[in-house]
Design an enzyme around this catalytic site. Sequence first.
Site, PDB file in Angstrom:
ATOM      1  N   ASP A 109      46.427  41.112  43.951  1.00 31.78           N
ATOM      2  CA  ASP A 109      46.837  41.770  45.188  1.00 31.78           C
ATOM      3  C   ASP A 109      48.340  42.054  45.189  1.00 31.78           C
ATOM      4  OD1 ASP A 109      46.280  42.506  48.054  1.00 31.78           O
ATOM      5  OD2 ASP A 109      47.708  40.886  48.399  1.00 31.78           O
TER       6      ASP A 109
ATOM      7  N   GLU B 280      46.349  45.821  41.683  1.00 30.14           N
ATOM      8  CA  GLU B 280      46.501  46.708  42.839  1.00 30.14           C
ATOM      9  C   GLU B 280      47.978  47.085  42.876  1.00 30.14           C
ATOM     10  OE1 GLU B 280      46.501  47.027  47.673  1.00 30.14           O
ATOM     11  OE2 GLU B 280      47.098  45.222  46.610  1.00 30.14           O
TER      12      GLU B 280
END
Length: 652
Positions: free
Chosen positions: A334, A387
């Site tokens: 993330d 990401e």
Amino acid sequence: MATAKKNKPAPRGKKTPAVQTVSPFVTEFDQYLFGQGVHYEIYRKLGAHPAEKDGESGIYFAVWAPGAGSVSLVGDFNNWDQKANPMTRLEPLGIWELFVPGLAMGSLYKYAVYGSDKRTVLKCDPFGYSSELRPGTASKVATIDGFKWSDKLWMDKRVSFDFKHSAMSIYELHPGSWKKHPTETEDDPGYYNFRELAPVLADYLQSMGYNYVELMGVAEHPFDGSWGYQVTGYYAPTSRHGTPADFMYFVNYLHRKKIGVILDWVPAHFPRDAHGLANFDGGTLYEYADPRKGEHPDWGTKVFDFERNEVKNFLLANALYWLKEYHVDGLRIDAVASMLYLDYGRQDGQWVANKYGDNKNLEAIEFFRHLNSIVHARVPGTVVIAEESTAWPKVTGSLNDGGLGFDLKWNMGWMNDFLEYMKLDPLFRKFNHNKMTFSMAYAYSENYVLVLSHDEVVHLKCSMLEKMPGYEIDKFRNLMAAYAFMTGHPGKKLLFMGQEFAQRREWSEARELDWFCLEDEKHRNVQAFVAALNKMYLKYPALYARDDTWDGFQWINANDGDRSIFSYMRLSPTGRNNMLFVVNFTPIDRPDYRVGVPKKKKYKLLLSTKMEEFGGTGESETTFQSVKGECDGQPFSISYPLPPYGAAIFTF
């Protein structure tokens, strides 16, 4: 039923597994490796572990807190008395240890840390394997040993998994809100236990043609509304859904159903909660000391100190922990951009440049390179997905070529352009035709995953269905055409839960998906269409085996902006079962449509939005013979009556 009722601590005196002799448990060599940042199984030494000392069984505790003046163990076994069980400090790293004889599995505990700030704070165990159900914040004595795995066939094949040339159809899932048990109180939130969830989810994924699930919010976190992105228990599967063994059961079950498991992993930041990692020993331990590096102003969170070997080791070992001990198949990292850029989310004066005077976080770059090298060396066949929302070069590039070494990267550029186009009134799409074609200019610069994630259906961004323009039926047809275009575009595929049946409301973690939508035939049609697209994608190598090369894609007509029609081919490695996609993004019927094709062959219609099973009027024929004559720059063509918002997929 609530997990709190199903996961009670084991009774006192229960025999503890995996007993080891304490003499001491943390050795000088352990400390040396940890201090160098390369103790990749440090979770086997720090934390709480069954042990034996002088012939007596119990639990051995160890915690890293070098700035603490003293540390004691408190829990339900000593009435949380800070004087009852003082810990002993080991040098040179400042690890505190204690053996407690007779202590049972399931006991709740914390560390009472008297820090350098002259305060005593109760901290949960950074390496704890389990936690009590929120709102409780104590760690729980647990083991990760003893589970009987039965996924050997999957694990043996995983070692040689070739992600570049394999199909990955990923279903992004928030376990706490996919489905819930009926509940009326906050004390019983209705969460499914991982053992309950496994068969229900596996059946659904198989019926929908997904071969991977990506889980949000598995590591322990105190606040439901964080969706699991503000972690306090990096080594603890959240007690909302059961025990470590319950999560192992979940992964094992899905593997036996030929479904891979990917976890969202959050090394970018951690919350300020008093019981967590923040100011762990009274000073800045896990976070950078300089607040210009150690705090995210926008998020109100702390940033890991990647200059500190022990902190890097905490995260590196954690990544390996999930992949090895829980048989997880991949990690989606993330907020990678927030780690790479020192000025991410910060204004002038809120950040500090690196030694070269620019905004790159050199320690975070080295951390990623270390992470990816060690994962690929120690857990071959697993994937690490970034990401990363910027144009940082070589995110999936080779470490030998200066890249970061990730396997895959979320294609955020494609996602933004795609959604901007789809939200437009069809009248204006012809002026924005390039939004759907531009991604092919960089499609092979990285190894991409095409994503329509949870972030796109929250915070007043509207659900996928409500993003679509037009009347009610137009919205559904638009969405089906969009999914067809996405399926044909190079890159692995990811949809967030609920998007596959066109949920009308935005997603909320506080309730289960709106499964009642499926009482409406229009929603069932979308669901059936997505399932057909997924199964087609898994079946035909043309759609995935050449995701990393131009040899697998060719435009037929990328310039038909006036009609907002896109046509292109996906080409298989063998030349057999090539695919032709045609998608019409206007509500205009094109009964005389003709598309260019490369060969004098029969073209078989595999799938179209016009088919009755997807709510269409039905197809009158499914085989189309090409005729000679230039069209779209091709020597042959086929005639296909293209309906409004029509998508048609052929094989040849």
